[in-house]
Design a protein around this motif. Structure first.
Motif, PDB file in Angstrom:
ATOM      1  N   LEU A  78      -7.526   9.440   5.200  1.00  0.00           N
ATOM      2  CA  LEU A  78      -7.608   8.412   4.168  1.00  0.00           C
ATOM      3  C   LEU A  78      -6.287   8.284   3.418  1.00  0.00           C
ATOM      4  CD1 LEU A  78      -9.270   6.395   2.472  1.00  0.00           C
ATOM      5  CD2 LEU A  78      -9.981   8.333   1.040  1.00  0.00           C
ATOM      6  N   GLU A  79      -5.665   9.425   3.089  1.00  0.00           N
ATOM      7  CA  GLU A  79      -4.388   9.388   2.374  1.00  0.00           C
ATOM      8  C   GLU A  79      -3.300   8.758   3.237  1.00  0.00           C
ATOM      9  OE1 GLU A  79      -1.711  12.315  -0.451  1.00  0.00           O
ATOM     10  OE2 GLU A  79      -2.658  13.186   1.335  1.00  0.00           O
ATOM     11  N   TYR A  80      -3.292   9.073   4.516  1.00  0.00           N
ATOM     12  CA  TYR A  80      -2.278   8.504   5.424  1.00  0.00           C
ATOM     13  C   TYR A  80      -2.445   6.988   5.502  1.00  0.00           C
ATOM     14  CZ  TYR A  80       0.877   8.121   9.394  1.00  0.00           C
ATOM     15  OH  TYR A  80       1.940   7.798  10.208  1.00  0.00           O
ATOM     16  N   ILE A  81      -3.671   6.536   5.701  1.00  0.00           N
ATOM     17  CA  ILE A  81      -3.925   5.092   5.810  1.00  0.00           C
ATOM     18  C   ILE A  81      -3.575   4.380   4.507  1.00  0.00           C
ATOM     19  CG2 ILE A  81      -5.752   3.365   6.093  1.00  0.00           C
ATOM     20  CD1 ILE A  81      -7.143   5.371   7.979  1.00  0.00           C
ATOM     21  N   THR A  82      -3.936   5.000   3.377  1.00  0.00           N
ATOM     22  CA  THR A  82      -3.622   4.405   2.073  1.00  0.00           C
ATOM     23  C   THR A  82      -2.121   4.291   1.871  1.00  0.00           C
ATOM     24  OG1 THR A  82      -5.663   5.314   1.119  1.00  0.00           O
ATOM     25  CG2 THR A  82      -3.945   4.622  -0.415  1.00  0.00           C
ATOM     26  N   SER A  83      -1.389   5.348   2.201  1.00  0.00           N
ATOM     27  CA  SER A  83       0.065   5.329   2.070  1.00  0.00           C
ATOM     28  C   SER A  83       0.677   4.229   2.926  1.00  0.00           C
ATOM     29  CB  SER A  83       0.641   6.690   2.463  1.00  0.00           C
ATOM     30  OG  SER A  83       2.053   6.652   2.501  1.00  0.00           O
ATOM     31  N   PHE A  84       0.220   4.129   4.163  1.00  0.00           N
ATOM     32  CA  PHE A  84       0.756   3.126   5.089  1.00  0.00           C
ATOM     33  C   PHE A  84       0.459   1.706   4.596  1.00  0.00           C
ATOM     34  CE2 PHE A  84       0.309   0.285   8.733  1.00  0.00           C
ATOM     35  CZ  PHE A  84       1.510   0.490   9.384  1.00  0.00           C
ATOM     36  N   CYS A  85      -0.784   1.472   4.189  1.00  0.00           N
ATOM     37  CA  CYS A  85      -1.175   0.129   3.746  1.00  0.00           C
ATOM     38  C   CYS A  85      -0.474  -0.271   2.452  1.00  0.00           C
ATOM     39  CB  CYS A  85      -2.693   0.055   3.569  1.00  0.00           C
ATOM     40  SG  CYS A  85      -3.624   0.164   5.116  1.00  0.00           S
ATOM     41  N   MET A  86      -0.358   0.660   1.509  1.00  0.00           N
ATOM     42  CA  MET A  86       0.312   0.344   0.251  1.00  0.00           C
ATOM     43  C   MET A  86       1.800   0.087   0.461  1.00  0.00           C
ATOM     44  SD  MET A  86      -1.451   2.769  -2.658  1.00  0.00           S
ATOM     45  CE  MET A  86      -0.521   1.972  -3.975  1.00  0.00           C
ATOM     46  N   GLU A  87       2.401   0.790   1.414  1.00  0.00           N
ATOM     47  CA  GLU A  87       3.812   0.536   1.696  1.00  0.00           C
ATOM     48  C   GLU A  87       4.007  -0.855   2.283  1.00  0.00           C
ATOM     49  OE1 GLU A  87       7.688   2.575   3.886  1.00  0.00           O
ATOM     50  OE2 GLU A  87       5.706   3.515   4.046  1.00  0.00           O
ATOM     51  N   LYS A  88       3.127  -1.258   3.192  1.00  0.00           N
ATOM     52  CA  LYS A  88       3.226  -2.592   3.786  1.00  0.00           C
ATOM     53  C   LYS A  88       2.920  -3.679   2.763  1.00  0.00           C
ATOM     54  CE  LYS A  88       4.306  -1.118   7.849  1.00  0.00           C
ATOM     55  NZ  LYS A  88       5.693  -1.329   8.354  1.00  0.00           N
ATOM     56  N   LEU A  89       1.949  -3.424   1.886  1.00  0.00           N
ATOM     57  CA  LEU A  89       1.523  -4.432   0.919  1.00  0.00           C
ATOM     58  C   LEU A  89       2.554  -4.643  -0.179  1.00  0.00           C
ATOM     59  CD1 LEU A  89      -0.719  -6.340  -0.053  1.00  0.00           C
ATOM     60  CD2 LEU A  89      -1.718  -4.398  -1.294  1.00  0.00           C
ATOM     61  N   PHE A  90       3.144  -3.553  -0.689  1.00  0.00           N
ATOM     62  CA  PHE A  90       4.061  -3.642  -1.833  1.00  0.00           C
ATOM     63  C   PHE A  90       5.527  -3.433  -1.443  1.00  0.00           C
ATOM     64  CE2 PHE A  90      -0.035  -2.232  -3.627  1.00  0.00           C
ATOM     65  CZ  PHE A  90      -0.226  -3.213  -4.590  1.00  0.00           C
ATOM     66  N   ASN A  91       5.786  -3.183  -0.159  1.00  0.00           N
ATOM     67  CA  ASN A  91       7.147  -2.890   0.302  1.00  0.00           C
ATOM     68  C   ASN A  91       7.731  -1.712  -0.480  1.00  0.00           C
ATOM     69  OD1 ASN A  91       9.386  -3.318   1.983  1.00  0.00           O
ATOM     70  ND2 ASN A  91      10.418  -4.576   0.450  1.00  0.00           N
ATOM     71  N   THR A  92       6.876  -0.721  -0.707  1.00  0.00           N
ATOM     72  CA  THR A  92       7.243   0.425  -1.540  1.00  0.00           C
ATOM     73  C   THR A  92       6.631   1.694  -0.976  1.00  0.00           C
ATOM     74  OG1 THR A  92       7.375  -0.945  -3.538  1.00  0.00           O
ATOM     75  CG2 THR A  92       7.069   1.424  -3.854  1.00  0.00           C
ATOM     76  N   ARG A  93       7.410   2.753  -0.951  1.00  0.00           N
ATOM     77  CA  ARG A  93       6.891   4.069  -0.568  1.00  0.00           C
ATOM     78  C   ARG A  93       6.536   4.803  -1.852  1.00  0.00           C
ATOM     79  NH1 ARG A  93       7.624   7.010   4.207  1.00  0.00           N
ATOM     80  NH2 ARG A  93       6.206   8.786   4.157  1.00  0.00           N
ATOM     81  N   TRP A  94       5.242   5.079  -2.046  1.00  0.00           N
ATOM     82  CA  TRP A  94       4.775   5.595  -3.319  1.00  0.00           C
ATOM     83  C   TRP A  94       4.894   7.106  -3.435  1.00  0.00           C
ATOM     84  CZ3 TRP A  94       3.647   2.138  -7.096  1.00  0.00           C
ATOM     85  CH2 TRP A  94       3.504   0.811  -6.684  1.00  0.00           C
ATOM     86  N   TRP A  95       4.656   7.831  -2.373  1.00  0.00           N
ATOM     87  CA  TRP A  95       4.816   9.297  -2.394  1.00  0.00           C
ATOM     88  C   TRP A  95       5.415   9.753  -1.078  1.00  0.00           C
ATOM     89  CZ3 TRP A  95      -0.138   7.052  -2.520  1.00  0.00           C
ATOM     90  CH2 TRP A  95      -0.899   7.180  -1.356  1.00  0.00           C
ATOM     91  N   ASN A  96       5.995  10.940  -1.106  1.00  0.00           N
ATOM     92  CA  ASN A  96       6.696  11.438   0.071  1.00  0.00           C
ATOM     93  C   ASN A  96       6.619  12.966   0.111  1.00  0.00           C
ATOM     94  OD1 ASN A  96       8.375  11.928   2.219  1.00  0.00           O
ATOM     95  ND2 ASN A  96      10.056  10.666   1.487  1.00  0.00           N
ATOM     96  N   TYR A  97       6.024  13.500   1.166  1.00  0.00           N
ATOM     97  CA  TYR A  97       5.880  14.945   1.338  1.00  0.00           C
ATOM     98  C   TYR A  97       6.880  15.503   2.345  1.00  0.00           C
ATOM     99  CZ  TYR A  97       1.299  14.059  -0.817  1.00  0.00           C
ATOM    100  OH  TYR A  97       0.289  13.677  -1.667  1.00  0.00           O
ATOM    101  N   SER A  98       7.972  14.786   2.584  1.00  0.00           N
ATOM    102  CA  SER A  98       8.919  15.204   3.621  1.00  0.00           C
ATOM    103  C   SER A  98       9.527  16.569   3.350  1.00  0.00           C
ATOM    104  CB  SER A  98      10.045  14.166   3.756  1.00  0.00           C
ATOM    105  OG  SER A  98       9.519  12.929   4.185  1.00  0.00           O
ATOM    106  N   ASN A  99       9.571  16.972   2.076  1.00  0.00           N
ATOM    107  CA  ASN A  99      10.165  18.265   1.735  1.00  0.00           C
ATOM    108  C   ASN A  99       9.169  19.412   1.812  1.00  0.00           C
ATOM    109  OD1 ASN A  99       8.682  17.360  -0.446  1.00  0.00           O
ATOM    110  ND2 ASN A  99      10.004  18.320  -1.976  1.00  0.00           N
ATOM    111  N   LYS A 100       7.932  19.133   2.198  1.00  0.00           N
ATOM    112  CA  LYS A 100       6.911  20.179   2.297  1.00  0.00           C
ATOM    113  C   LYS A 100       6.690  20.556   3.757  1.00  0.00           C
ATOM    114  CE  LYS A 100       4.452  18.783  -1.895  1.00  0.00           C
ATOM    115  NZ  LYS A 100       4.962  19.943  -2.659  1.00  0.00           N
ATOM    116  N   PRO A 101       6.308  21.811   4.016  1.00  0.00           N
ATOM    117  CA  PRO A 101       6.050  22.225   5.401  1.00  0.00           C
ATOM    118  C   PRO A 101       4.762  21.611   5.941  1.00  0.00           C
ATOM    119  CG  PRO A 101       5.501  23.990   3.873  1.00  0.00           C
ATOM    120  CD  PRO A 101       6.148  22.910   3.045  1.00  0.00           C
ATOM    121  N   PHE A 102       4.719  21.447   7.264  1.00  0.00           N
ATOM    122  CA  PHE A 102       3.533  20.937   7.953  1.00  0.00           C
ATOM    123  C   PHE A 102       3.102  19.575   7.389  1.00  0.00           C
ATOM    124  CE2 PHE A 102       3.262  25.612   7.865  1.00  0.00           C
ATOM    125  CZ  PHE A 102       3.387  25.862   9.230  1.00  0.00           C
ATOM    126  N   GLN A 103       4.064  18.650   7.355  1.00  0.00           N
ATOM    127  CA  GLN A 103       3.775  17.301   6.885  1.00  0.00           C
ATOM    128  C   GLN A 103       3.855  16.323   8.065  1.00  0.00           C
ATOM    129  OE1 GLN A 103       6.351  14.804   6.801  1.00  0.00           O
ATOM    130  NE2 GLN A 103       7.874  16.233   7.622  1.00  0.00           N
TER     131      GLN A 103
END
Length: 280
Positions: A78-103
């Motif tokens: 659900l979080e992945y789909i929400t992140s993807f849809c919100m990025e496409k809808l608002f042209n904005t990346r709202w959160w980013n876990y790239s600095n965390k392990p196993f992301q």
């Protein structure tokens, strides 16, 4: 159980999710309480949605491990789909876990999945039975009225939030166009010296940021700046280069209420008196 009761459950878990984000997550990441979440009110609908879905599917299960694993997987999806849809809808990346392990693609991470799994185990076996008893004691008529009231409140909140988001993008667009106009389209070759000479800032009481570019004053109101505080890793793709140049995110980490920090936020002290007169 009816839709009114489900909505009450959804709202309660949305509030608990907001409480978790605004207290524990904020204190760990930024050492202070922050109103987290996309909407203005004290609720994060993604938490309410995930909790209700997990409970509805696992409510007949007494296997704690299965509830944990299933909830972790479902909520991460659900979080992945929400992140993807919100990025496409608002042209904005709202959160980013790239600095965390196993992301995965910066949208979800193992840490979040574990939190979701544990939380839904607590919901399934402890919180939900109490909520169900509470709603039964309230009676159908009161539950219906309360759910309608909360629905209207959240709908108005959503409308106001979208209006505020549109306003923020409009103001950032003005700044973007002004800078490009002043640099003849050579924005990519700007140096730090340009920001110091061309642009100055002043902070008004109440977290209002005014960006001054020659004859243009663009005021970013507190409710617009809230998005940067609620989502520390936010990236507005259309204006990210402008935001980095203006260092708006860094400025918002300061205490804008103090006079000392107001002085620090002035990029060009020579413009202080001019700005003060313009803003009166």
């Amino acid at each position: 159980m009816n839709y009114s009761e489900l909505f009450i459950y959804f709202f309660c878990y949305s509030f608990l999710g907001w409480l978790y984000e605004s207290t524990l997550c904020s204190l760990i990441g930024q050492r202070r309480f922050i109103n987290r979440g996309f909407l203005l009110g004290p609720y994060c609908p993604i938490y309410g949605t995930g909790a209700v879905l997990c409970w509805m599917i696992s409510k007949n299960s007494v296997n704690v491990f299965w509830v944990f694993v299933f909830s972790a997987v479902l909520c991460c999806a659900l979080e992945y789909i929400t992140s993807f849809c919100m990025e496409k809808l608002f042209n904005t990346r709202w959160w980013n876990y790239s600095n965390k392990p196993f992301q995965l693609h910066g949208r979800i991470c193992l840490y979040g999945g574990i939190i979701f799994g544990v939380a839904n185990v607590v919901i399934r076996f402890i919180i939900q039975p109490v909520l169900m008893e509470w709603t039964v004691n309230m009676g159908h008529e009161l539950i219906l009225k309360l759910s309608l009231l909360l629905l209207v409140m959240m709908t108005l909140d959503t409308a106001l939030t979208l209006i505020t988001w549109k306003g923020l993008n409009h103001h950032l667009g003005l700044i973007h166009d002004a800078i490009y106009d002043k640099t003849d389209g050579t924005f990519s070759r700007l140096t730090d010296r340009f920001w110091e000479m061309r642009i100055s800032f002043i902070i008004e009481k109440g977290y209002v940021l005014v960006v001054h570019i020659q004859n243009l004053n663009v005021k970013l109101a507190r409710n617009e700046l809230r998005f940067f505080q609620a989502f520390p890793d936010i990236r507005i793709h259309s204006y990210e280069e402008i935001l980095r140049g203006l260092r708006i995110k860094e400025r918002l980490k300061k205490d804008f209420e103090s006079d000392e920090n107001v002085q620090d936020c002035l990029a060009d002290d020579s413009n202080k008196d001019v700005l003060s007169r313009k803003l009166r």
